[in-house]
Design a protein around this motif. Sequence first.
Motif, PDB file in Angstrom:
ATOM      1  N   ALA A 138      34.218  64.474  13.289  1.00  0.00           N
ATOM      2  CA  ALA A 138      33.728  64.928  14.621  1.00  0.00           C
ATOM      3  C   ALA A 138      34.898  64.870  15.639  1.00  0.00           C
ATOM      4  CB  ALA A 138      32.415  64.555  15.039  1.00  0.00           C
ATOM      5  N   LEU A 139      35.745  63.431  15.592  1.00  0.00           N
ATOM      6  CA  LEU A 139      36.528  63.314  16.613  1.00  0.00           C
ATOM      7  C   LEU A 139      37.932  63.864  16.080  1.00  0.00           C
ATOM      8  CD1 LEU A 139      36.169  59.301  16.966  1.00  0.00           C
ATOM      9  CD2 LEU A 139      35.696  60.976  18.564  1.00  0.00           C
ATOM     10  N   GLY A 140      38.127  64.300  14.701  1.00  0.00           N
ATOM     11  CA  GLY A 140      39.011  64.901  14.278  1.00  0.00           C
ATOM     12  C   GLY A 140      39.066  66.316  14.837  1.00  0.00           C
ATOM     13  N   ALA A 141      37.717  66.826  14.988  1.00  0.00           N
ATOM     14  CA  ALA A 141      37.663  68.285  15.562  1.00  0.00           C
ATOM     15  C   ALA A 141      37.951  68.571  16.791  1.00  0.00           C
ATOM     16  CB  ALA A 141      36.065  68.509  15.130  1.00  0.00           C
ATOM     17  N   VAL A 142      37.580  67.422  17.726  1.00  0.00           N
ATOM     18  CA  VAL A 142      37.960  67.385  19.195  1.00  0.00           C
ATOM     19  C   VAL A 142      39.332  67.480  19.077  1.00  0.00           C
ATOM     20  CG1 VAL A 142      37.670  66.234  21.085  1.00  0.00           C
ATOM     21  CG2 VAL A 142      35.542  66.471  19.815  1.00  0.00           C
ATOM     22  N   THR A 143      40.088  66.713  18.465  1.00  0.00           N
ATOM     23  CA  THR A 143      41.497  66.574  18.758  1.00  0.00           C
ATOM     24  C   THR A 143      42.340  67.698  18.254  1.00  0.00           C
ATOM     25  OG1 THR A 143      41.282  64.198  18.460  1.00  0.00           O
ATOM     26  CG2 THR A 143      43.519  65.015  18.032  1.00  0.00           C
ATOM     27  N   THR A 144      41.802  68.427  17.272  1.00  0.00           N
ATOM     28  CA  THR A 144      42.583  69.590  16.666  1.00  0.00           C
ATOM     29  C   THR A 144      42.237  70.724  17.532  1.00  0.00           C
ATOM     30  OG1 THR A 144      42.078  68.620  14.357  1.00  0.00           O
ATOM     31  CG2 THR A 144      42.808  70.833  14.420  1.00  0.00           C
ATOM     32  N   LEU A 145      40.927  70.813  17.808  1.00  0.00           N
ATOM     33  CA  LEU A 145      40.507  71.985  18.820  1.00  0.00           C
ATOM     34  C   LEU A 145      41.461  71.924  20.090  1.00  0.00           C
ATOM     35  CD1 LEU A 145      36.754  72.605  18.364  1.00  0.00           C
ATOM     36  CD2 LEU A 145      38.531  74.097  17.692  1.00  0.00           C
TER      37      LEU A 145
ATOM     38  N   GLY B 244      44.294  70.322  20.499  1.00  0.00           N
ATOM     39  CA  GLY B 244      45.787  70.821  20.384  1.00  0.00           C
ATOM     40  C   GLY B 244      45.903  72.368  20.033  1.00  0.00           C
ATOM     41  N   ALA B 245      44.907  72.952  19.211  1.00  0.00           N
ATOM     42  CA  ALA B 245      44.871  74.421  19.224  1.00  0.00           C
ATOM     43  C   ALA B 245      44.927  75.059  20.422  1.00  0.00           C
ATOM     44  CB  ALA B 245      43.946  74.794  17.951  1.00  0.00           C
ATOM     45  N   ALA B 246      44.060  74.871  21.379  1.00  0.00           N
ATOM     46  CA  ALA B 246      43.884  75.534  22.559  1.00  0.00           C
ATOM     47  C   ALA B 246      45.090  75.307  23.376  1.00  0.00           C
ATOM     48  CB  ALA B 246      42.481  74.964  23.255  1.00  0.00           C
ATOM     49  N   ARG B 247      45.799  74.002  23.118  1.00  0.00           N
ATOM     50  CA  ARG B 247      46.950  73.769  24.033  1.00  0.00           C
ATOM     51  C   ARG B 247      47.871  74.870  23.397  1.00  0.00           C
ATOM     52  NH1 ARG B 247      48.527  68.112  23.087  1.00  0.00           N
ATOM     53  NH2 ARG B 247      48.945  68.855  21.057  1.00  0.00           N
ATOM     54  N   TRP B 248      48.324  74.969  22.277  1.00  0.00           N
ATOM     55  CA  TRP B 248      49.078  75.928  21.588  1.00  0.00           C
ATOM     56  C   TRP B 248      48.844  77.433  22.079  1.00  0.00           C
ATOM     57  CZ3 TRP B 248      49.018  77.364  15.705  1.00  0.00           C
ATOM     58  CH2 TRP B 248      50.159  78.023  15.163  1.00  0.00           C
TER      59      TRP B 248
ATOM     60  N   PRO C 252      48.119  73.043  34.610  1.00  0.00           N
ATOM     61  CA  PRO C 252      46.952  72.182  34.219  1.00  0.00           C
ATOM     62  C   PRO C 252      46.162  72.308  33.022  1.00  0.00           C
ATOM     63  CG  PRO C 252      47.125  73.767  36.302  1.00  0.00           C
ATOM     64  CD  PRO C 252      48.271  73.899  35.067  1.00  0.00           C
ATOM     65  N   ALA C 253      46.145  73.331  32.438  1.00  0.00           N
ATOM     66  CA  ALA C 253      45.279  73.678  31.137  1.00  0.00           C
ATOM     67  C   ALA C 253      46.057  72.756  30.045  1.00  0.00           C
ATOM     68  CB  ALA C 253      45.232  75.003  30.785  1.00  0.00           C
ATOM     69  N   VAL C 254      47.599  72.815  29.940  1.00  0.00           N
ATOM     70  CA  VAL C 254      48.076  71.987  28.871  1.00  0.00           C
ATOM     71  C   VAL C 254      47.869  70.443  29.414  1.00  0.00           C
ATOM     72  CG1 VAL C 254      50.427  71.392  28.209  1.00  0.00           C
ATOM     73  CG2 VAL C 254      49.899  73.902  28.551  1.00  0.00           C
ATOM     74  N   LEU C 255      47.956  70.152  30.371  1.00  0.00           N
ATOM     75  CA  LEU C 255      47.780  68.523  30.885  1.00  0.00           C
ATOM     76  C   LEU C 255      46.398  68.256  30.367  1.00  0.00           C
ATOM     77  CD1 LEU C 255      48.633  65.939  31.875  1.00  0.00           C
ATOM     78  CD2 LEU C 255      47.833  67.017  34.346  1.00  0.00           C
ATOM     79  N   VAL C 256      45.511  68.786  30.901  1.00  0.00           N
ATOM     80  CA  VAL C 256      43.727  68.736  30.596  1.00  0.00           C
ATOM     81  C   VAL C 256      43.751  68.459  29.134  1.00  0.00           C
ATOM     82  CG1 VAL C 256      41.775  69.445  30.605  1.00  0.00           C
ATOM     83  CG2 VAL C 256      43.078  69.417  32.727  1.00  0.00           C
ATOM     84  N   LEU C 257      44.196  69.339  28.379  1.00  0.00           N
ATOM     85  CA  LEU C 257      44.173  69.568  26.701  1.00  0.00           C
ATOM     86  C   LEU C 257      44.758  68.464  26.097  1.00  0.00           C
ATOM     87  CD1 LEU C 257      44.040  73.446  26.344  1.00  0.00           C
ATOM     88  CD2 LEU C 257      42.120  72.167  26.062  1.00  0.00           C
ATOM     89  N   SER C 258      45.737  67.989  26.823  1.00  0.00           N
ATOM     90  CA  SER C 258      46.499  66.860  25.957  1.00  0.00           C
ATOM     91  C   SER C 258      45.932  65.658  26.368  1.00  0.00           C
ATOM     92  CB  SER C 258      47.826  66.979  26.669  1.00  0.00           C
ATOM     93  OG  SER C 258      48.804  68.096  26.498  1.00  0.00           O
ATOM     94  N   LEU C 259      45.375  65.614  27.499  1.00  0.00           N
ATOM     95  CA  LEU C 259      44.452  64.465  27.749  1.00  0.00           C
ATOM     96  C   LEU C 259      43.246  64.260  26.808  1.00  0.00           C
ATOM     97  CD1 LEU C 259      44.761  64.476  31.583  1.00  0.00           C
ATOM     98  CD2 LEU C 259      45.948  62.717  29.933  1.00  0.00           C
ATOM     99  N   VAL C 260      42.467  65.279  26.528  1.00  0.00           N
ATOM    100  CA  VAL C 260      41.597  65.460  25.754  1.00  0.00           C
ATOM    101  C   VAL C 260      41.991  65.096  24.220  1.00  0.00           C
ATOM    102  CG1 VAL C 260      39.656  67.077  24.596  1.00  0.00           C
ATOM    103  CG2 VAL C 260      40.236  67.235  27.122  1.00  0.00           C
ATOM    104  N   ALA C 261      43.098  65.442  23.852  1.00  0.00           N
ATOM    105  CA  ALA C 261      43.727  65.206  22.405  1.00  0.00           C
ATOM    106  C   ALA C 261      43.712  63.799  22.577  1.00  0.00           C
ATOM    107  CB  ALA C 261      44.768  66.147  22.263  1.00  0.00           C
ATOM    108  N   LEU C 262      44.380  63.200  23.567  1.00  0.00           N
ATOM    109  CA  LEU C 262      44.536  61.706  23.488  1.00  0.00           C
ATOM    110  C   LEU C 262      43.441  61.048  23.444  1.00  0.00           C
ATOM    111  CD1 LEU C 262      46.532  59.217  24.047  1.00  0.00           C
ATOM    112  CD2 LEU C 262      46.611  59.771  26.227  1.00  0.00           C
ATOM    113  N   ALA C 263      42.510  61.217  24.167  1.00  0.00           N
ATOM    114  CA  ALA C 263      41.058  60.597  24.098  1.00  0.00           C
ATOM    115  C   ALA C 263      40.594  60.668  22.863  1.00  0.00           C
ATOM    116  CB  ALA C 263      40.329  61.241  25.109  1.00  0.00           C
ATOM    117  N   GLY C 264      40.706  61.788  21.911  1.00  0.00           N
ATOM    118  CA  GLY C 264      40.349  61.781  20.663  1.00  0.00           C
ATOM    119  C   GLY C 264      40.897  60.747  19.670  1.00  0.00           C
ATOM    120  N   LEU C 265      42.024  60.554  19.823  1.00  0.00           N
ATOM    121  CA  LEU C 265      43.034  59.831  18.851  1.00  0.00           C
ATOM    122  C   LEU C 265      42.524  58.377  19.368  1.00  0.00           C
ATOM    123  CD1 LEU C 265      46.626  61.494  19.259  1.00  0.00           C
ATOM    124  CD2 LEU C 265      44.845  61.373  17.399  1.00  0.00           C
ATOM    125  N   LEU C 266      42.594  58.150  20.808  1.00  0.00           N
ATOM    126  CA  LEU C 266      42.048  56.525  21.107  1.00  0.00           C
ATOM    127  C   LEU C 266      40.964  56.377  20.599  1.00  0.00           C
ATOM    128  CD1 LEU C 266      43.666  56.498  24.607  1.00  0.00           C
ATOM    129  CD2 LEU C 266      44.689  55.613  22.551  1.00  0.00           C
TER     130      LEU C 266
END
Length: 327
Positions: free
Chosen positions: A40-47, A49-53, A192-206
Amino acid sequence: MLRLAVGLGLPALLAIRLGAGGVVEALGAITWPTVVAALALGAVTTLAGAARWCVVARGVGLTLSLRDATADAYRATLLNSLLPAGVLGDVHRAVRHHRPGDGRGARAVVIERVAGQVVVVAAGVAVLVASPALLHSLVGPGLGVVAGALALALAGAGVWIATARRAARIRVALLAALGDVREGLGRVRTAPAVLVLSLVALAGLLSLFVLAARVAGVGAPLGQLLPLVTVALLAMSVPLTVGGWGPREAAAAVAFAAVGLDPGQGLATSVVYGVLALISCLPGAVVLLADAVGRPNARRMPGWAALPWRTCSPSSATVRVRPTPAG
């Protein structure tokens, strides 16, 4: 060879020095609920990152669906976890989306990857600056020498690129890349979208790292644990890893010892994180299997389908020789 030596040798040396009993016990504590949580956490992080891309790609004028981006991101994450250097999956992703005469597809991948990494590095540096004792334990008095050498190397490379005639093509490529960076990251519609999505991905990794610490039996409060796992995550940026292994384990052991915790628990936490991170990107294996069965590259790039090594086997290949004017 150096990556293999560091990526595999450091965890082995730490296990010999600190003992492997805690690592074995921590790995045995991984249960099915833990596996589900990792997925589940991997899905959050991957999604994220994909949305940021997708945001970056659309910013530079490309069309990329979230579905395709998620599948490619899963594939890249799995390859990054299995292959040396930790970026070969992203290299494959960049090559896959590159088009002759148009480098925006490859540059969008690089920009997205670097944007996410900058957020991780910024968080790690902030933690180290806020914890001088932890910083001293990790880098020691040689930090100034390393920083000075790196600054001189970057300055020398910049002067060469700006003045050397042989660097003309590099200058052209850099100017094109800077234009894409401005469009993909520097606009109000993208930054702003890239920053927010990057923080979400970081939160998933942590969160995955914290889950690994709890599985390893670390009972430290979250406020004490988060800086330690952030530093361990930062160590994965060192380009001497095999799928992230090596410097991460060393940084985790040293960080735990710096705050009075058992370094063996730091090693066990990092090892469990490595296993859970691999589990979290296992959907990428499904994507790789679909690639092998369905040949999506031939469908996406029809021009490649006509190449003989994609349409016939060596036993059925026919060689045609055009006669010369002389017969």
